[in-house]
Design an enzyme around this catalytic site. Sequence first.
Site, PDB file in Angstrom:
ATOM      1  CE  LYS A  44      34.127  42.721  49.100  1.00  9.37           C
ATOM      2  NZ  LYS A  44      34.849  43.702  49.739  1.00  9.37           N
ATOM      3  CD  GLU A 100      42.952  36.109  42.013  1.00 10.84           C
ATOM      4  OE1 GLU A 100      42.216  37.081  42.047  1.00 10.84           O
ATOM      5  OE2 GLU A 100      43.873  36.222  43.228  1.00 10.84           O
ATOM      6  CG  ASP A 101      41.380  40.487  40.614  1.00 12.29           C
ATOM      7  OD1 ASP A 101      42.523  39.553  41.028  1.00 12.29           O
ATOM      8  OD2 ASP A 101      41.091  41.235  41.251  1.00 12.29           O
ATOM      9  CG  ASP A 104      51.250  42.136  40.899  1.00 14.75           C
ATOM     10  OD1 ASP A 104      52.206  42.159  39.847  1.00 14.75           O
ATOM     11  OD2 ASP A 104      51.153  43.070  41.832  1.00 14.75           O
ATOM     12  CE  LYS A 132      50.037  44.813  37.435  1.00 10.08           C
ATOM     13  NZ  LYS A 132      49.961  45.503  39.130  1.00 10.08           N
ATOM     14  CG  PHE A 153      47.242  49.959  40.988  1.00 15.60           C
ATOM     15  CD1 PHE A 153      47.708  48.890  41.734  1.00 15.60           C
ATOM     16  CD2 PHE A 153      45.925  50.008  41.182  1.00 15.60           C
ATOM     17  CE1 PHE A 153      46.811  48.357  42.879  1.00 15.60           C
ATOM     18  CE2 PHE A 153      44.960  49.487  42.221  1.00 15.60           C
ATOM     19  CZ  PHE A 153      45.421  48.467  42.774  1.00 15.60           C
ATOM     20  CG  ASP A 160      40.228  46.792  44.936  1.00  8.27           C
ATOM     21  OD1 ASP A 160      40.520  45.607  44.416  1.00  8.27           O
ATOM     22  OD2 ASP A 160      40.078  47.123  45.908  1.00  8.27           O
ATOM     23  NE  ARG A 166      36.199  44.996  44.772  1.00 12.06           N
ATOM     24  CZ  ARG A 166      37.253  44.512  45.035  1.00 12.06           C
ATOM     25  NH1 ARG A 166      37.800  43.836  44.111  1.00 12.06           N
ATOM     26  NH2 ARG A 166      37.772  44.538  46.294  1.00 12.06           N
TER      27      ARG A 166
END
Length: 175
Positions: A44, A100-101, A104, A132, A153, A160, A166
């Site tokens: 999400k 994508e958000d 990583d 990241k 983080f 989230d 979010r």
Amino acid sequence: MEDRETVGKILITQEEILNRAKEIGKEISKDFEGEQIVIVGILKGAVLWMADVVKNIESDVILDFMAVSSYGKEKKTTGIVKILKDIDADIEGKNVIIVEDIVDSGITLNYLKTYFKNKLAKNIKICTLLDKPSGRRAEVQVDYVGFEVEDMFIIGYGLDYDQRYRQLPYISYLE
Ligand code: IMP
Ligand code: MG
């Protein structure tokens, strides 16, 4: 609610995100002038960023979504990617941009790129709000990057921790 973590300072404001979305939308419009693009948002986390970017794309666009396994309460990837919801569109011979958000470890996008290659997409590009680089474990080429972040983080603007935070209209981190 018990043991709430503390939300850190604002790292990136909504205004900065909207400006970057405009720049990236223009870049995508130029790269795909006169062509159709299937934009696949990864649920999400990517939803807020995806909405900002697509409003700035002038090419012909189809929106689609995919859901892959999340970390749950873990803060690190398990390394296993599971598809929970597949795309609806037939992407054979199509231009695809995965939104994508955050990238990583790179494991999710590495997996999805191979998955779309096997579906015979013509062209697969990646657009992420955050990168990241310090977390990378799998090699993946990221074509459109909103912002780079340090090894923290991150939460907010779609990202989230255990499904919370979010909705924050900025990028922050957990302390
Ligand atoms: P990767 O497979 O390790 O690149 O992880 C990608 C996914 O992990 C992202 O789509 C996020 O859902 C989640 N993720 C990675 N880092 C963070 C973070 O700092 N905050 C929140 N979610 C994260
Ligand atoms: Mg997530």
